[in-house]
Design an enzyme around this catalytic site. Structure first.
Site, short mmCIF file in Angstrom:
data_model
loop_
_atom_site.label_atom_id
_atom_site.label_comp_id
_atom_site.label_asym_id
_atom_site.label_seq_id
_atom_site.Cartn_x
_atom_site.Cartn_y
_atom_site.Cartn_z
N GLY A 29 42.73 37.05 32.28
CA GLY A 29 42.25 38.36 32.73
C GLY A 29 43.42 39.29 32.99
O GLY A 29 44.55 39.02 32.57
N ASN A 30 43.16 40.40 33.65
CA ASN A 30 44.24 41.32 34.04
C ASN A 30 43.88 42.02 35.34
O ASN A 30 42.80 41.81 35.88
CB ASN A 30 44.54 42.31 32.90
CG ASN A 30 43.36 43.23 32.62
OD1 ASN A 30 43.01 44.07 33.45
ND2 ASN A 30 42.72 43.05 31.47
N ARG A 31 44.80 42.83 35.85
CA ARG A 31 44.68 43.37 37.20
C ARG A 31 43.83 44.63 37.30
O ARG A 31 43.76 45.25 38.36
CB ARG A 31 46.07 43.73 37.73
CG ARG A 31 46.94 42.54 38.01
CD ARG A 31 48.33 43.02 38.39
NE ARG A 31 49.23 41.92 38.63
CZ ARG A 31 49.35 41.30 39.80
NH1 ARG A 31 48.63 41.68 40.83
NH2 ARG A 31 50.20 40.31 39.94
N SER A 32 43.20 45.06 36.25
CA SER A 32 42.40 46.29 36.33
C SER A 32 41.28 46.15 37.36
O SER A 32 40.56 45.15 37.36
CB SER A 32 41.79 46.60 34.95
OG SER A 32 40.87 47.68 35.07
N ALA A 99 40.79 48.04 30.64
CA ALA A 99 41.98 47.31 30.21
C ALA A 99 41.49 46.12 29.39
O ALA A 99 41.22 45.04 29.92
CB ALA A 99 42.78 46.85 31.42
#
Ligand code: CTP
Length: 233
Positions: A29-32, A99
């Protein structure tokens, strides 16, 4: 909320991260946080638009429908986000605030991946995802305005203008990530909106204020003659 009217316009907005599953318990995943995309959705609905909000996995409440309407579609992966965005067409405006993962595991393991005895490392095979934004910009049913986001840690203008041209966008909202007071998890942000003939700095301000300013610019750039696709469906 004041501002220009988007009544009769269909605005599709993607927001948040995507999660790409590795096995039944793990994902990439990512930090968005989704805050910027949700703020844009709220501001567009407040201006009377019919909003389709395609949301990755976020913990945010659905924004109010304002004087327009707001339909939220929750997705998890880049592939699901792609299908939901294409499924929402036709639209007058697409704003890609999500994102989206650029890579996804080549295979999703059916069972939890075990360490195995004596294994010191693990190599994952990843494959490219489809670029939703670039596809929309080249789609036969291309929205009148296609707006991207560029989160960069360095050389913001060069990379943002590169994406504007390569993805054939109308506008791109660039921000620097990895600095205090802006970026993914913050309530505030600072953007520069680039177009072929434009470099417009916005903020630092709250993501809600920035959303309103971005929509004012989008209103100005929508053709006045068009009646929009929002009222037709
Ligand atoms: N985007 C998309 N589909 C993807 C990847 C990105 O629609 N598979 C969109 C994002 O929603 C954003 C824009 O492309 O509006 C820019 O995303 P970003 O990750 O900054 O750029 P990339 O094109 O992925 O390039 P890079 O990661 O190399 O910086």
């Amino acid at each position: 909320m004041s501002g220009c009217s988007l009544a009769g316009r269909h605005v599709v907005i993607s927001a948040g991260p995507t999660y790409e599953d590795l096995d039944p318990v793990r994902f990439l995943g990512n930090r968005s946080s989704g805050k910027m995309g949700f703020a844009i959705a709220a501001a567009a609905a407040a201006r009377g638009a019919r909003v389709s909000l395609i949301a990755g996995p976020v913990t945010l409440p659905t924004p109010a429908a304002g004087t327009g309407s707001l339909h939220r579609i929750d997705v998890r992966s880049a592939a699901q986000m792609h299908a939901a965005v294409i499924g929402a067409l036709p639209a007058d405006v697409y704003i890609g605030a999500a994102a989206v993962a650029d890579y996804t595991p080549a295979r999703v393991a059916e069972e939890k991946i075990k360490k195995g005895s004596g294994s010191e490392g693990l190599t994952l095979q990843l494959v490219r995802t489809r670029d939703i934004l670039a596809e929309l910009a080249g789609h036969p049913r291309r929205p009148e305005l296609v707006v991207g986001f560029a989160a960069e840690t360095e050389d913001v203008e060069r990379y943002a203008r590169g994406k504007l041209a390569a993805k054939r966008l109308d506008l791109i909202a660039a921000n620097r990530v990895g600095v205090a007071g802006s970026g993914f998890e913050s309530d505030d942000n600072a953007l520069v909106i680039y177009g072929a003939d434009l470099a417009l700095p916005l903020g630092p301000a709250s993501k809600h204020e920035l959303a309103g300013q971005l929509l004012d610019l989008i209103c100005q750039r929508l053709s006045v003659a068009a009646t929009g696709t929002g009222s037709a469906r």
